[in-house]
Each structure stands twice: as structure tokens, then as C-alpha cells.
Design a protein around this motif. Sequence first.
Motif, short mmCIF file in Angstrom:
data_model
loop_
_atom_site.label_atom_id
_atom_site.label_comp_id
_atom_site.label_asym_id
_atom_site.label_seq_id
_atom_site.Cartn_x
_atom_site.Cartn_y
_atom_site.Cartn_z
N VAL A 31 61.89 -58.98 13.61
CA VAL A 31 61.46 -59.81 14.74
C VAL A 31 59.97 -60.11 14.58
CG1 VAL A 31 63.22 -58.89 16.30
CG2 VAL A 31 61.00 -57.76 16.16
N SER A 32 59.52 -61.14 15.27
CA SER A 32 58.13 -61.59 15.12
C SER A 32 57.15 -60.70 15.85
CB SER A 32 58.00 -63.03 15.62
OG SER A 32 58.40 -63.13 16.97
N GLY A 33 57.60 -59.96 16.82
CA GLY A 33 56.71 -59.09 17.57
C GLY A 33 57.49 -58.23 18.54
N LEU A 34 56.81 -57.27 19.16
CA LEU A 34 57.43 -56.38 20.12
C LEU A 34 56.73 -56.50 21.47
CD1 LEU A 34 57.68 -53.20 17.83
CD2 LEU A 34 59.55 -54.76 18.43
N THR A 35 57.46 -56.19 22.52
CA THR A 35 56.86 -56.17 23.85
C THR A 35 56.25 -54.80 24.08
OG1 THR A 35 58.86 -55.34 24.91
CG2 THR A 35 58.66 -57.72 24.66
N GLY A 36 55.63 -54.63 25.19
CA GLY A 36 55.25 -53.29 25.61
C GLY A 36 56.41 -52.66 26.34
N GLY A 37 56.15 -51.51 26.93
CA GLY A 37 57.20 -50.87 27.70
C GLY A 37 57.08 -49.36 27.69
N ARG A 38 58.16 -48.75 28.13
CA ARG A 38 58.18 -47.30 28.27
C ARG A 38 59.29 -46.76 27.37
NH1 ARG A 38 55.61 -44.78 32.33
NH2 ARG A 38 55.98 -42.53 32.55
N VAL A 39 58.93 -45.83 26.50
CA VAL A 39 59.90 -45.29 25.55
C VAL A 39 59.81 -43.76 25.57
CG1 VAL A 39 59.93 -47.30 24.03
CG2 VAL A 39 58.23 -45.49 23.66
N SER A 40 60.81 -43.12 24.98
CA SER A 40 60.85 -41.66 24.92
C SER A 40 60.63 -41.20 23.49
CB SER A 40 62.22 -41.17 25.41
OG SER A 40 62.37 -39.78 25.15
N GLY A 41 59.92 -40.06 23.37
CA GLY A 41 59.75 -39.44 22.06
C GLY A 41 60.91 -38.56 21.66
N TRP A 42 61.89 -38.35 22.55
CA TRP A 42 63.11 -37.60 22.26
C TRP A 42 62.81 -36.17 21.80
CZ3 TRP A 42 68.41 -39.42 22.16
CH2 TRP A 42 68.56 -40.73 22.62
N ASN A 43 61.69 -35.64 22.17
CA ASN A 43 61.28 -34.30 21.71
C ASN A 43 61.36 -34.20 20.19
OD1 ASN A 43 60.32 -31.66 22.24
ND2 ASN A 43 62.36 -30.81 21.97
N ASP A 44 61.03 -35.29 19.51
CA ASP A 44 61.12 -35.37 18.05
C ASP A 44 59.81 -35.95 17.52
OD1 ASP A 44 61.60 -36.29 15.36
OD2 ASP A 44 63.74 -36.10 15.75
N HIS A 45 59.09 -35.13 16.76
CA HIS A 45 57.77 -35.53 16.28
C HIS A 45 57.80 -36.84 15.50
CE1 HIS A 45 58.67 -33.17 12.33
NE2 HIS A 45 59.74 -33.12 13.10
N ARG A 46 58.83 -37.04 14.67
CA ARG A 46 58.85 -38.25 13.84
C ARG A 46 59.19 -39.51 14.64
NH1 ARG A 46 57.68 -36.33 9.00
NH2 ARG A 46 58.46 -34.26 8.44
N ILE A 47 59.96 -39.36 15.70
CA ILE A 47 60.22 -40.50 16.57
C ILE A 47 58.94 -40.92 17.29
CG2 ILE A 47 61.49 -41.32 18.59
CD1 ILE A 47 63.23 -41.02 16.10
N ALA A 48 58.22 -39.96 17.86
CA ALA A 48 56.99 -40.27 18.59
C ALA A 48 55.94 -40.91 17.69
CB ALA A 48 56.43 -39.00 19.24
N MET A 49 55.76 -40.37 16.47
CA MET A 49 54.75 -40.92 15.56
C MET A 49 55.13 -42.32 15.08
SD MET A 49 53.38 -37.57 13.45
CE MET A 49 54.95 -36.81 13.05
#
Length: 427
Positions: free
Chosen positions: A366-384
Motif C-alpha cells: 500500500v502507498s501509506g498507513l493511517t494512524g491508530g491504536r494497535v496492540s503489541g500482543w505482549n510480543d517484543h517483535r510485534i511491538a518493535m
Amino acid sequence: MNVVITPHTLQGTVEAPSSKSIGHRDLICAALADGESVVDNISPSQDIEATCQILQAFGADIQEIPSSHPGRAAYCVRGGLKRQDQPLSVNANESGSTLRFLIPVGILSGNTVTFHGQGRLAKRPLAPYYTIFDEKHIAYTTTDGALPLTVHGTLRPGRYALAGDVSSQFFTGLLMTLPLLSGDSHLQSTTPLESASYVNMTIDCLTQHGIQIDKDWNGSYHIPGNQQYRNGEYVVEGDYSQAAFWLSAGTLGKAICCTGLRPHSSQGDEVIVSIIRQMGGQIEGKTELTACPSLLEGRVIDVEDCPDLVPVLTVLATCSKGITRIINAGRVRLKECDRLHAIATELNKLGADVEEEPEGLIIHGVSGLTGGRVSGWNDHRIAMALAVASQRCSGTLVIEGAECVRKSYPEFWQDFASLGGIYRQED
């Protein structure tokens, strides 16, 4: 801790954390050696702390000492396993490496050991060990195959066979302990061995610590018995799985130089360099790798040997032209979270187009992403990975549970800020 990120391109120089995978191995090898060893250049993390605590319970003396590398830790390890007067209860926290590496070490120590874990680790598979325990008449108790696990028995030299399509960590645990037995052993995978590079990393580490492992032509391992670990001084190299976040960030933002990496490493995640280049990215250098802004194109990426790269590769693919397929990734559903579902869910909240498959992902750029609220899922690699994606967001990005980076990379948010990242803790 929730962090609120104001999108801003990252740029600058950052030193890669030391390899957590090699740090675990060096510490265990030092604990299995007679005499005193020093393991230097360790980036402290919850996983490393769990390994040290269990090794101490098994009889090793581990003391933190000043490091020759600023901001890092060094450990003086006086090795030796000891039978304790009472059964032991130890906690691997959320570290799969700690648990699977140290179960055979616990048996070798002669103790009755109950292993506990936190989060999803309590449910992650241990069946390959249970098969061996049944075959070798090693006593164990567990509830529905999960933690807590109590184990007691004797490891004897001989033939060992286990499935290689669950985790290479079971092979590492056995390769570390079988050389200390009174006779020769043979270790065979009953399926094609996935993440074979991690086993190669183990053998490379064992060689440095004075242990000989012979790999047969058919991919099995011959382990001579009656060996001894060599004590000494060991320096842990930089971690490509963590450097992958900064190299990806440089490709998507402005130039980032990542230092402290060993060229031609035994780390399978070094492949991040060639993957980015194959997608059209520009990375220059050897021990100091500089990733430059690039226009990326989608491709098929086989992650069988580098599963930890999946979250950040999904971010790269989302910001690429065309379609990317990530294949042979089914095992990452069994990590700290179901990483395929987690990264697809969170990026899609931001306007990405990621489809799940049983064993992988299909990502439409996709050409770009919006902002928003996401979860890190208690997973270091997802958050990073989501922090890297913030560079392509048009609005504020909130990552819930962002403290989970402490599992492997406690300094991540400081390094993020040093590269120009703008974030604050949510009120």
C-alpha cells in the motif's frame, strides 16, 4: 506501558544489541565448564536473566562484573552442576530458549526439577522431549503436556531421535548435554529440520567452548562422549534479528547505520541483509551496515530458517510495491503470540492489506498507513515491528503494551528516540 508515536523518519547510527541467542548458549556452556569463564558484551534482558537464574539453581555461580563494552553486561561464571538437597522449582519466565535448552541440563544435574513459565510459554509445545523421556525411561509429570513440568532421571549415551519441525531448540538442548555423557551418542531428526541455522549456531558455539560435534552426511549428528567444556573469555556478537528492525527502518525512512555486527555470522537472521537487497533495498558495509532509503518490490520470502524476521518483513512488504508472499511460517503461530495473526491484524488496522494463510501471509503493498491504536500482543517483535511501521503512518500511532520489548531489547525505545523517533508514554 502504552506509547504514543508521532510519525517521523528515523536516521542516524545505532549499535545492535548483542545476540540473545548466542548469549544464552555462551552462558550455558560456561556453566557446564569447570573453572571460571567470562562472558562479555551481553545486552541484559528478561530472557537472559531467566537463564542465569536457572543455571544458578543448578549449581553455577554467576556474578555480573563490569563490561568492556559501554552499556552492556559481563558475567563471571564459575561452572559446575550440583545435586541439591531438595527438589528444585525454577521459572523460565517467557523464554522458550531458556526452557528448552535447560530441561536436559536439569536432568544432567541429577536434580528433580519443576519448570514453570509465564504467558504463552506455559502452552508452547514440549512433545519432542516427552517422546524421548518415554523412550529413555525418564520420569516426568505434566498436565495436558504443558507447564509446570517436573522431570527427574538419567541421560544415558545412545541414539536420540526427535521431530525437527517443531523447534530447533530441542536439538540445541541435547547437543549441549550429550557430549558430557560417558559414551557416544547419535542425534537424528525424524523430519526435515527447520531453523537449521540455529543448530549450526549451537555447533559453532560449542566448538568455541571446546566441544566436538560431527554432522553426518544425512544431516544427523554424532556426539562423542566424555568431553569437557573449556573455560575462558567469550565476547557475544551483535544480533541480526534485532538489527533487522533498524535496517528495515533505514530502508523505509532515512539512512541508518547499524554497528557491532559480525560478517559471515552463524546467525540465520543475517539473511535480512540479502532479503532487503533482493527486494530492491540498498545496504552497504560489512561490520557497520548502512541501510539507505529504497523503493522496494514484493517477492516470495521463505522464512523456514529465519522465523523471527516475520513481523518486520511484513512491515517491509506492506510498504513495498506489488505482492509479497511469506511462506513456511506456520511455526511462528507458536511464539510469544500467534505472530502471523497478530501482525496481520494490527497492520490491517492501519490500512495495510495482509491476508493470512495457514503457513504464511500474502501482503499487498500500500502507498501509506493511517494512524491508530494497535496492540503489541505482549510480543517484543510485534511491538518493535509496529514502531518501524510508524514512519509510514499519516497520523499518531498508539502501541499498547509497549513495555514487552523488555523481553529481548530493553533499550529499544531509547534507541528509537536516539534515531529521531518521537514518542511519549500515554497518560
